[in-house]
Design an enzyme around this catalytic site. Structure first.
Site, mmCIF file in Angstrom:
data_model
loop_
_atom_site.group_PDB
_atom_site.id
_atom_site.type_symbol
_atom_site.label_atom_id
_atom_site.label_comp_id
_atom_site.label_asym_id
_atom_site.label_seq_id
_atom_site.Cartn_x
_atom_site.Cartn_y
_atom_site.Cartn_z
ATOM 1 N N GLU A 224 0.793 -1.225 0.000
ATOM 2 C CA GLU A 224 0.000 0.000 0.000
ATOM 3 C C GLU A 224 0.828 1.279 0.000
ATOM 4 O OE1 GLU A 224 -4.178 -1.085 1.975
ATOM 5 O OE2 GLU A 224 -2.583 -0.977 3.467
ATOM 6 N N LEU A 225 1.838 1.300 -0.803
ATOM 7 C CA LEU A 225 2.643 2.523 -0.902
ATOM 8 C C LEU A 225 1.899 3.534 -1.762
ATOM 9 C CD1 LEU A 225 5.321 3.884 -0.168
ATOM 10 C CD2 LEU A 225 6.263 2.939 -2.288
#
Lengths: 578, 578
Positions: free
Chosen positions: A354-355
């Protein structure tokens, strides 16, 4: 099971369920009653046994004495009383290692590289009362065999018995990684909660604790040289894992055949680091995390929804490591170097899920560095990850990452990197296509937190992003080899069920996990088929899983009932098509 | 709250959340710090106080000493230290009854007829340190006021304080029936589990335990003259409520302001009675319960799906009372006569949900009786229910029934019958149209078991029939007056949240119920508007509900966290539109 028709005629009883979980790869049972002698003893025929093997024997002997689990039938086994009264008495179980086997401690064996740990064992329980034997070529194999032996016995008015002797087991796991992930950052869990969980894991032969120890919300682990992270990032001074706590946990796990893979998730999920190092974190205070959701994207957590049909909530607080910064890289390398020393495991995860890359687009400091170094964001990310993994590899560790590092970024990873597939079970094939080893952790099968409602305010109609609840029945249908080619099957290391703890604490740890998480323990130990070759199926498994739940309850785990007790005592009577 | 802007400037703190739940109808707070004197004392200025009032005072004093709940803010209240150090000390709370009030015990007041119980109270806590006063016109009102007083206080390094003095409360519930239903038949709960639940209920001023004590799966209650029902129908000899247990539970409840409405569900949900009286039950063994579902309807539980868009699972075991039989009527009347004596409550429920009339079409014995008496099935049912209710009324009890008795059958019921609406919240209007009093128990808002998966084998893709999980946020939006006319509003007695226990046991009782069930406690105490007149809403409520959860945890209830602690300590920061 053989001859069971004869048995039931003989004992006048309903079909017996052998409460083995995971069910062994090869299993033969008979139709005779056998009970433990009053002086029943487990003999360890191993010269200079490692202390944790002796301790395992003691634990096992104790469980056998104290489980006092009655058979899950209406009469709780009363119809077996005559057979039990006249049954031969088993005086001993003898444990031995095959000649030439290395005499490592259980912990040493359990923390070896994945794929090299020896867990196979052979167990024979004669019907005559002659000594039972458990042999293996490792102490870890003996531990697995003890877990099986413990599950053979029921209580009837103080007698400890089986009605299915002789019993012969030849067993070995289908996959080495049989895991459970616990998030101790959203909410804190005491060392005693983790130990209790490790006990339950070991009973169903799970091999891997994935300890998601830190996240955006808190940093509860003390790391030498980086004490300010916990000092400023733990929820309180009492909600901290000291180095001694960590040592205590990995030792406790190892003695029970469980390896601890720690995860320091990065560069996302790191907002809390800004409490100690505000300069290291982009977007931490720049804007309310939820602004993005209201149509004004700024510098926030951006979920990777490209491969999902559903939206899921953004999660506060915002903030991600400025990975392009040399200072942040130095910090990270130093941190991982210390973390690697704290954990005996061969595997350490650097996370990577989830960058939100938009954060860096708007982060002036990152943009200045990129301009200065002539790199683009993905090049900088690759350099950061390579530096992080480099320090792990220098200490002999194998790095693990979440799937995005492989599927969504241009990061150069070494071929031995272990990749955890979480967004969807469908993504395993794409990871395999890149020739990485896989741990299945799919949200659509194995997320234990799904279906308990939305914790983000303030929409009263909202449900969890990964609805519905993942039932044990659903998890149990998971096929580790789905969509993979024959050649790719060797890439599958196993899988894990996961507890994200936005809405969990010690208050509901046991009931949300047990017995549900046992479903994957069998999927990854037993593999695709039951002993005898029929495919695994939930209808066959249910009575055995009831047994797991009730035995766990006898041992102090708050495992929930899967059905009304009426059903548990009447195998098959509560199936829809029975 | 008044002057809070001035307060926060003064204390340099984030906005204070007064952790009151349910929030009083009228509330005024100030901006001053006040702490309890070391010798703080609760004085009972009531001549010859009933024992349960004295006991309530002692419990309250003890909670105030032992709660040790810190404020839910990042610094846990440290910024209040100077103000607390210099704060006036409160030496006493004085309880008194208004002149002319009858001096009943709490239990006597709490078990009066619904609508006649007095629960209002007035609480004043001056900022000066002068005695606080709690007045009411009943002992039950004093108990409610004590519960409010307990919630005012936080701990800071051993000091027990508030930063919102003076505090003035004038309070009275919007509805008398604020309930929780527990099913002790699908799985068993020990007396201690029920008592722990009663404690938590009393802390949020709930007034009614609906004890669904028996069902198709087990009959755990011993009833004088009918001991064979539990002897043959309880899960085991240790899973039984003796008459002494029942007395213990109703006394414990009553002392805490809680009335116990027992339900003996009939004529459906009675399969287990066949263990003692096979002749009384139709369809018990006739065919597997699930045959109906596979397209061959025989003699089985038939869900009433006519008013629902969704199917829900049939539930084993099958079997229903042969209500047309005179012997069964005699048995039922005798049974209810004894049950009525065991419970001091004015209300007793005879259930009446999910009756499968097809069962009787195929039951030769029932058909013979109908032919002989010249009745049709509905006439026989009406006679049965009238006989059952007649014996209750003879003992001064008000009967309660599930909605089907009113909406799906031609049963003659007395006008004072209380009707529980469960299938859908939309059904309340139809019940009101028939002029019956209503208790809201809608599955679409208040069923605590929904969303935890399907317990019936053997479809791995199945979810609970009433998916999704009913979040506290959803329950909190419930409008007791929706779709009712002005004239019908007086028919609403209140409502309840419900735990059906196919997949629950003491292992998950606390976490599945708390703090979720507190949501309806506020809906039915506070009514539609907050003090000051704004409508209730979940965003305002969340920080207070966090407080409830943490205070419950301090008192030994395994209440779950609603969010990561990061959010709980930062009110508003985890809302989507904050």
């Amino acid at each position: 099971m053989k001859h069971h028709v004869a048995l039931f005629a003989l004992l006048g009883s309903v079909p017996a369920t052998l409460g083995l979980w995971p069910i062994p790869r090869s299993l033969e049972t008979g139709t005779s009653a056998l009970k433990l002698a009053a002086n029943f003893n487990i003999e360890l025929d191993v010269p200079n046994p490692p202390a944790d093997l002796s301790a395992a024997v003691s634990r096992s002997a104790n469980y056998i004495k104290t489980d006092n689990l009655e058979r899950l039938v209406v009469d709780r086994g009363a119809s077996n009383s005559t057979a039990v009264a006249h049954a031969p008495q088993l005086k001993s179980l003898v444990l031995s290692l095959e000649s030439g086997s290395p005499v490592r401690s259980i912990m040493e064996e359990a923390t070896l590289e994945l794929g090299t740990r020896r867990e196979e064992y052979k167990l024979d329980v004669p019907a005559s009362g002659a000594s039972a034997t458990l042999t293996a070529n490792s102490t870890l194999g003996l531990l697995r065999g003890l877990s099986t032996f413990e599950q053979l016995w029921y209580d009837l008015s103080g007698e400890t018995y089986t009605i299915q002797a002789p019993i012969s087991v030849v067993d070995t796991p289908a996959y080495p990684f049989r895991g459970f992930m616990l998030d101790t950052a959203r909410n804190y869990f005491a060392v005693s909660d983790i130990k209790r969980t490790l006990d339950a894991m070991s009973w169903v032969k799970m091999s891997q604790l994935h300890w998601h120890v830190v996240d955006s919300q808190s940093f509860p682990i003390q790391i030498t040289g980086f004490m300010d992270l916990a000092e400023k990032g733990a929820y309180s001074s009492s909600m901290i894992y000291t180095p001694e706590d960590v040592q205590d946990i990995v030792q406790y796990a190892g003695e029970r055949g469980i390896d601890v893979m720690v995860e320091i998730d990065m560069p996302g999920h790191t907002a809390i680091i800004s409490e100690a190092h505000p300069d290291f974190v982009a977007c931490a205070e720049a804007s309310p995390w939820a602004t993005f959701a209201s149509g004004e994207p700024q510098c926030l957590m951006k979920p990777l929804i490209s491969r999902l049909d559903t939206l899921w909530p953004l999660e506060p607080p915002a903030g991600q490591l400025r990975f392009a910064s040399a200072a942040v890289q130095n910090f990270t390398v130093g941190l991982l170097n210390e973390v690697a020393k704290m954990f005996p495991s061969n595997i350490v995860s650097t996370g990577g899920d989830e960058l939100n890359t938009e954060c860096y687009t708007e982060d002036a400091e990152t943009q200045a560095i990129l301009q200065e170094t002539g790199q683009d964001l993905e090049q900088a990310l690759s350099g950061f990850i390579q530096a992080a993994h480099g320090t792990l590899k220098a200490q002999g560790k194998t790095p693990a990452v979440w799937e995005e590092m492989v599927l969504d970024h241009n990061v150069t990873l070494s071929n031995d990197t272990v990749v955890l597939v979480w967004i969807s079970s469908m993504d395993a094939a794409a990871v395999a296509a890149k020739n990485f080893r896989i741990v299945h952790a799919p949200s659509d099968y194995f997320y234990l937190d799904c279906g308990a409602g939305e914790w983000i305010g303030s929409d009263p109609e909202a449900n969890s992003w990964c609805d519905p609840f993942k039932t044990w029945q659903k998890s149990y249908t998971f096929d580790p080899l789905a969509n993979l080619t024959e050649a790719q099957t060797s890439l599958v290391l196993g899988g894990e069920q996961l507890l994200w703890t936005e809405q969990s604490s010690p208050a509901n740890l046991d009931p949300i996990v047990w017995p549900r998480a046992a479903s994957s323990a069998e999927v990854f130990w037993t593999g695709a088929t039951l002993p005898g070759g029929k495919p695994r199926n939930g209808t066959e498994a249910l009575p055995r899983l009831h047994d797991v739940a009730f035995r766990m309850a006898q041992r102090g785990i708050r495992a929930i009932p899967l059905q009304p007790l009426w059903c548990a005592l009447r195998p098959g009577k509560c199936n829809l098509n029975s």
